[in-house]
Scaffold this motif. Structure first.
Motif, PDB file in Angstrom:
ATOM      1  N   LEU A 172       0.821  -1.212   0.000  1.00 31.22           N
ATOM      2  CA  LEU A 172       0.000   0.000   0.000  1.00 31.22           C
ATOM      3  C   LEU A 172       0.857   1.265   0.000  1.00 31.22           C
ATOM      4  CD1 LEU A 172      -2.775  -1.084   2.520  1.00 31.22           C
ATOM      5  CD2 LEU A 172      -2.985  -0.849   0.038  1.00 31.22           C
ATOM      6  N   LYS A 173       1.960   1.222   0.712  1.00 34.68           N
ATOM      7  CA  LYS A 173       2.849   2.378   0.780  1.00 34.68           C
ATOM      8  C   LYS A 173       3.299   2.802  -0.608  1.00 34.68           C
ATOM      9  CE  LYS A 173       7.184   3.869   2.984  1.00 34.68           C
ATOM     10  NZ  LYS A 173       8.304   3.429   3.874  1.00 34.68           N
ATOM     11  N   GLN A 174       3.478   1.811  -1.491  1.00 33.99           N
ATOM     12  CA  GLN A 174       3.992   2.100  -2.829  1.00 33.99           C
ATOM     13  C   GLN A 174       2.897   2.245  -3.885  1.00 33.99           C
ATOM     14  OE1 GLN A 174       7.561  -0.159  -4.051  1.00 33.99           O
ATOM     15  NE2 GLN A 174       7.503  -1.166  -2.035  1.00 33.99           N
ATOM     16  N   THR A 175       1.635   1.981  -3.501  1.00 36.09           N
ATOM     17  CA  THR A 175       0.585   1.970  -4.526  1.00 36.09           C
ATOM     18  C   THR A 175      -0.605   2.870  -4.233  1.00 36.09           C
ATOM     19  OG1 THR A 175      -0.471   0.049  -3.476  1.00 36.09           O
ATOM     20  CG2 THR A 175       1.127  -0.397  -5.242  1.00 36.09           C
TER      21      THR A 175
ATOM     22  N   LEU B  44       0.239   1.080   8.963  1.00 37.76           N
ATOM     23  CA  LEU B  44       0.802   2.042   8.023  1.00 37.76           C
ATOM     24  C   LEU B  44       0.092   3.370   8.237  1.00 37.76           C
ATOM     25  CD1 LEU B  44       2.651   2.558   5.490  1.00 37.76           C
ATOM     26  CD2 LEU B  44       0.640   1.999   4.095  1.00 37.76           C
ATOM     27  N   ASP B  45       0.842   4.473   8.169  1.00 35.34           N
ATOM     28  CA  ASP B  45       0.238   5.793   8.325  1.00 35.34           C
ATOM     29  C   ASP B  45      -0.872   6.004   7.303  1.00 35.34           C
ATOM     30  OD1 ASP B  45       1.958   6.351  10.377  1.00 35.34           O
ATOM     31  OD2 ASP B  45       3.360   7.532   9.152  1.00 35.34           O
ATOM     32  N   ASN B  46      -1.925   6.683   7.746  1.00 32.44           N
ATOM     33  CA  ASN B  46      -3.067   7.006   6.885  1.00 32.44           C
ATOM     34  C   ASN B  46      -3.713   5.752   6.306  1.00 32.44           C
ATOM     35  OD1 ASN B  46      -4.818   8.909   5.804  1.00 32.44           O
ATOM     36  ND2 ASN B  46      -3.639   9.176   3.922  1.00 32.44           N
ATOM     37  N   THR B  47      -3.669   4.669   7.080  1.00 30.65           N
ATOM     38  CA  THR B  47      -4.258   3.391   6.659  1.00 30.65           C
ATOM     39  C   THR B  47      -5.045   2.794   7.822  1.00 30.65           C
ATOM     40  OG1 THR B  47      -2.474   2.954   5.097  1.00 30.65           O
ATOM     41  CG2 THR B  47      -3.791   1.069   5.801  1.00 30.65           C
ATOM     42  N   GLU B  48      -6.290   2.443   7.559  1.00 27.98           N
ATOM     43  CA  GLU B  48      -7.158   1.860   8.579  1.00 27.98           C
ATOM     44  C   GLU B  48      -7.235   0.350   8.380  1.00 27.98           C
ATOM     45  OE1 GLU B  48     -11.596   2.745  10.413  1.00 27.98           O
ATOM     46  OE2 GLU B  48     -11.346   2.797   8.229  1.00 27.98           O
ATOM     47  N   VAL B  49      -6.903  -0.398   9.421  1.00 24.87           N
ATOM     48  CA  VAL B  49      -7.010  -1.853   9.390  1.00 24.87           C
ATOM     49  C   VAL B  49      -8.120  -2.262  10.357  1.00 24.87           C
ATOM     50  CG1 VAL B  49      -5.818  -4.046   9.724  1.00 24.87           C
ATOM     51  CG2 VAL B  49      -4.544  -2.065   8.891  1.00 24.87           C
ATOM     52  N   LYS B  50      -9.162  -2.909   9.839  1.00 26.76           N
ATOM     53  CA  LYS B  50     -10.319  -3.250  10.660  1.00 26.76           C
ATOM     54  C   LYS B  50     -10.608  -4.743  10.573  1.00 26.76           C
ATOM     55  CE  LYS B  50     -13.895  -0.613  10.920  1.00 26.76           C
ATOM     56  NZ  LYS B  50     -15.110   0.161  10.592  1.00 26.76           N
ATOM     57  N   PHE B  51     -11.000  -5.311  11.713  1.00 23.59           N
ATOM     58  CA  PHE B  51     -11.430  -6.705  11.737  1.00 23.59           C
ATOM     59  C   PHE B  51     -12.737  -6.830  10.970  1.00 23.59           C
ATOM     60  CE2 PHE B  51     -13.798 -10.094  14.192  1.00 23.59           C
ATOM     61  CZ  PHE B  51     -13.142 -11.162  13.591  1.00 23.59           C
ATOM     62  N   ASN B  52     -12.810  -7.801  10.098  1.00 28.27           N
ATOM     63  CA  ASN B  52     -13.991  -8.025   9.260  1.00 28.27           C
ATOM     64  C   ASN B  52     -15.158  -8.483  10.128  1.00 28.27           C
ATOM     65  OD1 ASN B  52     -15.831  -8.637   7.269  1.00 28.27           O
ATOM     66  ND2 ASN B  52     -14.602 -10.230   6.300  1.00 28.27           N
ATOM     67  N   LEU B  53     -16.190  -7.648  10.235  1.00 31.56           N
ATOM     68  CA  LEU B  53     -17.289  -7.959  11.133  1.00 31.56           C
ATOM     69  C   LEU B  53     -18.590  -7.377  10.585  1.00 31.56           C
ATOM     70  CD1 LEU B  53     -17.584  -9.325  13.963  1.00 31.56           C
ATOM     71  CD2 LEU B  53     -17.552  -7.022  14.931  1.00 31.56           C
ATOM     72  N   PRO B  54     -19.640  -8.192  10.470  1.00 30.96           N
ATOM     73  CA  PRO B  54     -20.941  -7.661  10.060  1.00 30.96           C
ATOM     74  C   PRO B  54     -21.483  -6.714  11.127  1.00 30.96           C
ATOM     75  CG  PRO B  54     -20.869 -10.066   9.893  1.00 30.96           C
ATOM     76  CD  PRO B  54     -19.682  -9.645  10.695  1.00 30.96           C
ATOM     77  N   PRO B  55     -22.534  -5.959  10.831  1.00 34.73           N
ATOM     78  CA  PRO B  55     -23.133  -5.080  11.843  1.00 34.73           C
ATOM     79  C   PRO B  55     -23.506  -5.857  13.104  1.00 34.73           C
ATOM     80  CG  PRO B  55     -24.065  -4.628   9.682  1.00 34.73           C
ATOM     81  CD  PRO B  55     -23.241  -5.867   9.537  1.00 34.73           C
ATOM     82  N   LEU B  56     -23.323  -5.230  14.261  1.00 32.68           N
ATOM     83  CA  LEU B  56     -23.600  -5.905  15.524  1.00 32.68           C
ATOM     84  C   LEU B  56     -25.027  -5.678  16.004  1.00 32.68           C
ATOM     85  CD1 LEU B  56     -20.264  -5.272  17.474  1.00 32.68           C
ATOM     86  CD2 LEU B  56     -20.987  -7.337  16.260  1.00 32.68           C
ATOM     87  N   ASP B  57     -25.647  -4.554  15.611  1.00 30.12           N
ATOM     88  CA  ASP B  57     -27.029  -4.332  16.033  1.00 30.12           C
ATOM     89  C   ASP B  57     -27.946  -5.282  15.267  1.00 30.12           C
ATOM     90  OD1 ASP B  57     -28.535  -2.402  13.730  1.00 30.12           O
ATOM     91  OD2 ASP B  57     -26.348  -2.400  13.717  1.00 30.12           O
ATOM     92  N   GLN B  58     -28.998  -5.763  15.923  1.00 30.56           N
ATOM     93  CA  GLN B  58     -29.832  -6.817  15.354  1.00 30.56           C
ATOM     94  C   GLN B  58     -30.456  -6.421  14.026  1.00 30.56           C
ATOM     95  OE1 GLN B  58     -30.143  -9.990  16.840  1.00 30.56           O
ATOM     96  NE2 GLN B  58     -30.931 -10.442  14.801  1.00 30.56           N
ATOM     97  N   ALA B  59     -31.002  -5.191  13.956  1.00 27.79           N
ATOM     98  CA  ALA B  59     -31.658  -4.760  12.721  1.00 27.79           C
ATOM     99  C   ALA B  59     -30.651  -4.662  11.575  1.00 27.79           C
ATOM    100  CB  ALA B  59     -32.349  -3.415  12.941  1.00 27.79           C
TER     101      ALA B  59
END
Length: 290
Positions: free
Chosen positions: A192-195, A216-231
């Protein structure tokens, strides 16, 4: 049934009653996933209480449905049972399929996104992204048949350079990624740093994110998770399975993948099947018939 720090054991349990929006499934086959091994060996994702019934994928026949379920008709055979949301259409909870569209919504990319006309297969292709995939060389032709634009071998010492070169030839910025295997995040920041140029990048990570993971700076890494609220979760699951999966299978834009490796032994054979998964499989889905 899983005990804390122990192996899976076969025991009798009370047949559960489906809730208002649930269906009861007579399970005839289960597929194993790395998350099952992680829960058995490390208790991650957290197991609320032990003993516990674990597992994510199942297929079978529906003998009973909740009173608010109108899209699934009950069957007649009863043997082994599990609960699932009614949107699964009696096919269990295919974790592999749910993982793909959930990665995009985790990063704030609506499933309605369409950058180009649909062609080939797969969720990223349907959204209209250019796809750079990694896998063993022997699987590259197969990945391209599923819609990948380019494939690199993650075993190669210059895999980062390969991806960077391929992206450079297209003259595009690569700023969205999905890591689906342990240790897959290690080379990602350098890619990502190079692209990604000066833009912010986003990475969905399907294995559990451990402390001290690469960043990496300016990069968000998030655990893959569906919405937690029931609706929100119900809406997402309905969109994944009732929309993408059913419509995709009917149109041919979604195809079953990878091939199935069937293990014997029924419920009593699950520990042996888990051991095969932990030892490492390539390009197959381990399935146990019940």
């Amino acid at each position: 049934m899983l005990t804390k720090g122990g192996t899976l054991v076969v025991t009798e349990c009370t047949t559960p009653e489906p809730g208002l929006h649930e269906v009861l499934i007579e399970v005839q086959a289960v597929a194993l996933n790395p998350i099952d091994v992680s829960q058995q060996d490390r208790g991650l994702p957290p197991v609320p209480m032990y003993p516990a019934v674990i597992g994510c994928d199942a297929a079978g026949v529906v003998p009973k449905v909740g009173t608010h379920v109108s899209t699934v008709a009950p069957g007649t055979r009863f043997q082994k049972y599990a609960l699932a949301q009614s949107e699964v259409q009696g096919a269990g909870r295919p974790l592999g399929f749910k993982t793909a569209p959930s990665a995009w919504t985790t990063l704030g990319i609506p499933l309605e996104t369409r950058y180009v006309l649909q062609d080939e297969h797969g969720s990223a292709r349907t959204l209209g992204f250019t796809i750079y995939a990694t896998a063993s060389t022997k699987h590259h032709a197969y990945l391209r048949s599923l819609g990948a634009d380019a494939a690199s071998d993650f075993h190669d010492s210059d895999v980062v350079a390969q991806i960077v070169t391929a992206v450079g030839k297209e003259g595009i910025e690569l700023r969205t990624a999905h890591c689906v295997v342990p240790r897959g995040l290690q080379p990602m920041p350098e890619v990502l740093k190079q692209t990604k140029g000066n833009a912010a990048a986003r990475v969905a990570h399907s294995p559990v994110l451990l402390p001290g993971h690469p960043t990496l700076d300016n990069t968000e890494v998030k655990f893959n998770l569906p919405p937690l609220d029931q609706a929100g979760r119900d809406k997402h699951m309905h969109q994944c399975f009732h929309g993408w999966l059913r419509e995709g299978l009917e149109s041919g834009s979604v195809v079953p993948s990878p091939r199935v490796q069937v293990e014997g032994g029924g419920l009593a054979g699950l520990n042996a099947a888990h051991n095969k998964l932990k030892a490492g499989v390539s390009g197959v889905k381990v399935v146990v018939r019940i």
